[in-house]
Design a protein around this motif. Structure first.
Motif, short mmCIF file in Angstrom:
data_model
loop_
_atom_site.label_atom_id
_atom_site.label_comp_id
_atom_site.label_asym_id
_atom_site.label_seq_id
_atom_site.Cartn_x
_atom_site.Cartn_y
_atom_site.Cartn_z
N SER A 1 0.84 -1.03 0.16
CA SER A 1 0.20 0.07 0.14
C SER A 1 1.01 0.91 -0.25
CB SER A 1 -0.93 0.29 1.05
OG SER A 1 0.11 -0.41 2.47
N THR A 2 1.55 1.36 0.36
CA THR A 2 2.82 2.30 0.13
C THR A 2 4.46 2.11 0.14
OG1 THR A 2 3.83 4.02 1.58
CG2 THR A 2 3.47 2.01 2.60
N LEU A 3 4.72 2.60 -0.73
CA LEU A 3 6.96 2.73 -1.68
C LEU A 3 7.04 2.04 0.04
CD1 LEU A 3 5.82 3.87 -4.34
CD2 LEU A 3 7.52 4.63 -4.51
N SER A 4 7.25 3.03 1.04
CA SER A 4 7.89 3.16 2.25
C SER A 4 7.49 1.59 2.72
CB SER A 4 7.05 3.60 3.35
OG SER A 4 7.12 5.05 3.00
N ASP A 5 7.08 0.33 2.53
CA ASP A 5 7.44 -1.13 2.98
C ASP A 5 8.57 -1.41 2.36
OD1 ASP A 5 4.58 -0.86 3.89
OD2 ASP A 5 3.67 -2.28 2.54
N LEU A 6 9.42 -0.39 1.64
CA LEU A 6 10.78 -0.93 1.16
C LEU A 6 11.31 -0.52 1.99
CD1 LEU A 6 12.27 -0.89 -1.98
CD2 LEU A 6 13.84 0.22 -0.09
N GLY A 7 11.47 0.34 2.84
CA GLY A 7 12.55 1.80 3.33
C GLY A 7 12.11 0.66 4.64
N ALA A 8 10.93 -0.08 5.16
CA ALA A 8 10.73 -0.48 6.96
C ALA A 8 10.86 -1.62 6.91
CB ALA A 8 9.24 -0.45 6.89
N THR A 9 11.28 -2.36 5.69
CA THR A 9 12.52 -3.74 5.47
C THR A 9 13.36 -3.50 5.37
OG1 THR A 9 10.33 -4.40 4.01
CG2 THR A 9 12.28 -5.99 3.91
N ILE A 10 14.08 -2.38 5.07
CA ILE A 10 15.37 -2.40 5.39
C ILE A 10 16.08 -2.10 7.04
CG2 ILE A 10 17.55 -0.40 5.33
CD1 ILE A 10 15.68 -0.01 1.82
N LEU A 11 15.21 -0.99 8.22
CA LEU A 11 14.98 -0.84 8.84
C LEU A 11 15.03 -2.39 9.93
CD1 LEU A 11 13.86 2.66 8.95
CD2 LEU A 11 16.21 2.52 9.23
N SER A 12 14.31 -2.71 9.21
CA SER A 12 13.95 -4.24 9.88
C SER A 12 14.98 -5.19 9.71
CB SER A 12 12.79 -4.76 9.38
OG SER A 12 12.42 -5.94 10.23
N ASN A 13 15.43 -5.00 8.65
CA ASN A 13 17.05 -6.17 8.88
C ASN A 13 18.10 -5.66 9.63
OD1 ASN A 13 18.44 -7.75 6.76
ND2 ASN A 13 19.30 -6.33 7.01
N PHE A 14 17.86 -4.63 9.51
CA PHE A 14 19.59 -3.28 10.35
C PHE A 14 18.91 -3.77 11.70
CE2 PHE A 14 21.16 -3.26 6.18
CZ PHE A 14 22.06 -3.34 6.61
N LYS A 15 17.39 -4.24 12.76
CA LYS A 15 16.99 -3.78 14.18
C LYS A 15 17.16 -2.39 14.27
CE LYS A 15 19.01 -8.88 14.78
NZ LYS A 15 20.26 -9.54 15.78
N ILE A 16 16.66 -1.65 13.82
CA ILE A 16 16.20 0.22 13.70
C ILE A 16 14.78 -0.64 14.30
CG2 ILE A 16 16.43 1.78 13.14
CD1 ILE A 16 19.03 1.30 11.51
N HIS A 17 14.66 0.37 15.64
CA HIS A 17 13.16 0.89 15.90
C HIS A 17 13.36 1.70 15.01
CE1 HIS A 17 12.48 -4.21 17.14
NE2 HIS A 17 13.54 -3.59 17.94
N ASN A 18 12.11 1.64 14.53
CA ASN A 18 11.08 3.30 14.41
C ASN A 18 9.77 3.33 14.23
OD1 ASN A 18 10.54 3.17 11.43
ND2 ASN A 18 11.70 1.73 11.76
N GLN A 19 9.55 4.72 14.14
CA GLN A 19 7.98 4.75 13.71
C GLN A 19 7.07 5.66 12.06
OE1 GLN A 19 6.54 7.46 17.20
NE2 GLN A 19 6.51 5.77 18.82
N LEU A 20 8.49 5.34 11.34
CA LEU A 20 8.15 6.34 9.43
C LEU A 20 7.27 4.78 9.29
CD1 LEU A 20 11.71 6.31 8.31
CD2 LEU A 20 10.69 8.05 9.64
N PRO A 21 6.29 4.92 8.66
CA PRO A 21 4.74 4.37 7.89
C PRO A 21 5.71 3.34 6.92
CG PRO A 21 5.96 6.61 6.89
CD PRO A 21 6.35 6.82 7.75
N GLY A 22 4.78 2.34 6.83
CA GLY A 22 6.13 1.14 6.00
C GLY A 22 5.22 -0.34 7.05
N THR A 23 5.55 -1.02 6.41
CA THR A 23 5.31 -2.39 7.02
C THR A 23 6.29 -3.37 6.69
OG1 THR A 23 3.27 -2.43 7.21
CG2 THR A 23 3.91 -4.28 6.90
#
Length: 393
Positions: free
Chosen positions: A364-386
């Motif tokens: 539903s958003t291009l931000s899912d890509l950024g969320a995946t990158i952050l998840s991979n490097f174990k960075i918790h955040n409140q940016l949009p995206g799944t």
């Protein structure tokens, strides 16, 4: 959950894969960059690397002509819907990294306000030509000769929130053009205007038949309103290599390593893949968007086939601890009316050696890509995206 030591993100600038459910709001009904380019080439468009990676397996209403689905599928594939209010490079790249332009930026379908033009002329001591929306090719063909003879500035916009300034390098030096554009950026930021990018577009040549842009383009952008995934990565000491126009689009923020800009984007990417063994390599391969704006499906196809060959060389450098993700920032259908970008889904391909294939669905958003990158490097955040990291793993 499997995690990767290195993620390589490659943005295929403007490669849309079909109109979204809301194109009517943007006047882009029926736009389909990849679909229409494949149709123009009548199935002869050779994209062996992207085909092998599952481009033809991405769900569509109709298959891409000449791009077959592969079995077994060895990559994870899907498509992402832009959620930004605008459709341009700035919005697309920002959304990929988890931030949005809100409210929408100003556009100038009738040209820029005369007080702004007057200040540009006063500061530069040069006359402004055109001051209307135009493709860069039309601007150079229509006004490049006069600019070259008289030392003027060609100032033009597009459907996007941009102010572009072109001048012949033999008449206005690159450094002077940069200085003028920096002044415009400062002046605009001090005003009530909200212009996403001030772009220096120098060119060379002696006549309309041989005018061509140089590699000395420079984008001066507004600053992202919030931290992006890039900044969150660098704050946690995750190295981030940036390649191509995206460095300017993020105002250099969150980029720890840049490469020799005199080299092609592909050569810079290849160097980054060989030298940076951890973190994020974020690259925009460029070269497609201009063919889209020029409504040149043949040129678009030729550029796409060249990029496909380049991707194959990148694939040979991947290790089992690498994840490569290929996507786009928006569409730019070269068979469509007008000269602007088109509101489309963008492809999503995630590949790693020895990984299983599958479907990532419609995001539903291009931000899912950024969320995946952050998840991979174990960075918790409140940016949009799944994140879809668990599906890849």
């Amino acid at each position: 959950m499997r995690r990767f030591k290195r993620i390589i993100v490659i943005v295929l600038h403007s490669v849309g894969i079909g109109a979204t459910a809301d194109p009517g709001e943007f006047g882009d009904q029926g736009a389909d960059t990849l679909g229409h380019v494949c149709q123009y080439w009548q199935g002869t468009l050779k994209l062996p690397t992207l085909t092998r990676l599952g481009l033809g397996n991405i769900p569509r209403e109709s298959p891409l002509m000449g791009v077959s689905a592969v079995k077994p599928l060895t990559s994870q594939v899907g498509k992402m819907k832009p959620a930004s209010a605008d459709i341009d490079s700035l919005n697309g790249h920002w959304e990929l990294m988890g931030t949005f332009v809100n409210p929408p930026l100003d556009t100038f379908p009738n040209g820029f306000p005369l007080p702004l033009i007057n200040r540009i002329e006063t500061f530069s001591n040069r006359k402004v030509l055109l001051n209307r929306p135009a493709s860069v090719i039309a601007a150079l063909k229509g006004f490049g000769e006069q600019e070259s003879k008289e030392g003027d500035l060609i100032v033009y916009s597009s459907n996007d929130s941009v102010l572009q300034v072109s001048a012949n390098e033999a008449v206005v030096s690159v450094n002077e053009l940069y200085r003028i554009c920096r002044y415009i950026r400062f002046m605009v930021d001090e005003s009530r205007l909200r212009i996403g990018r001030i772009i220096a577009r120098p060119f060379v040549g002696e006549s309309p038949s041989d005018f061509k842009l140089t590699n000395n383009r420079q984008d001066l952008t507004i600053v992202p309103p919030t931290d992006t995934a890039l900044e969150l990565l660098t704050e946690r000491h995750v190295p981030v290599a940036g390649i191509g126009s995206l460095i300017d689009l993020f105002s250099g923020r969150g980029i720890t390593t840049q490469f020799d800009s005199r080299e092609s984007n592909f050569k810079q990417l290849l160097e980054a893949v060989k030298t940076q063994v951890t973190g994020l390599v974020f690259a925009d391969l460029g070269s497609l968007d201009e063919a889209g704006h020029a409504r040149n499906p043949r040129g678009y196809g030729l550029a796409l086939m060249q990029i496909d060959s380049q991707l194959n060389k990148i694939m040979t450098q991947l290790t089992p601890t690498d994840l490569m993700m290929i996507t786009a920032d928006q569409g730019n259908d070269p068979t469509y009316s007008g000269t602007g970008h088109t509101r489309e889904y963008v492809p999503l391909i995630a590949a790693s050696p020895n990984a299983n294939g599958g479907q990532l669905g419609i995001r539903s958003t291009l931000s899912d890509l950024g969320a995946t990158i952050l998840s991979n490097f174990k960075i918790h955040n409140q940016l949009p995206g799944t994140s879809f990291l668990d599906q890849i793993s």
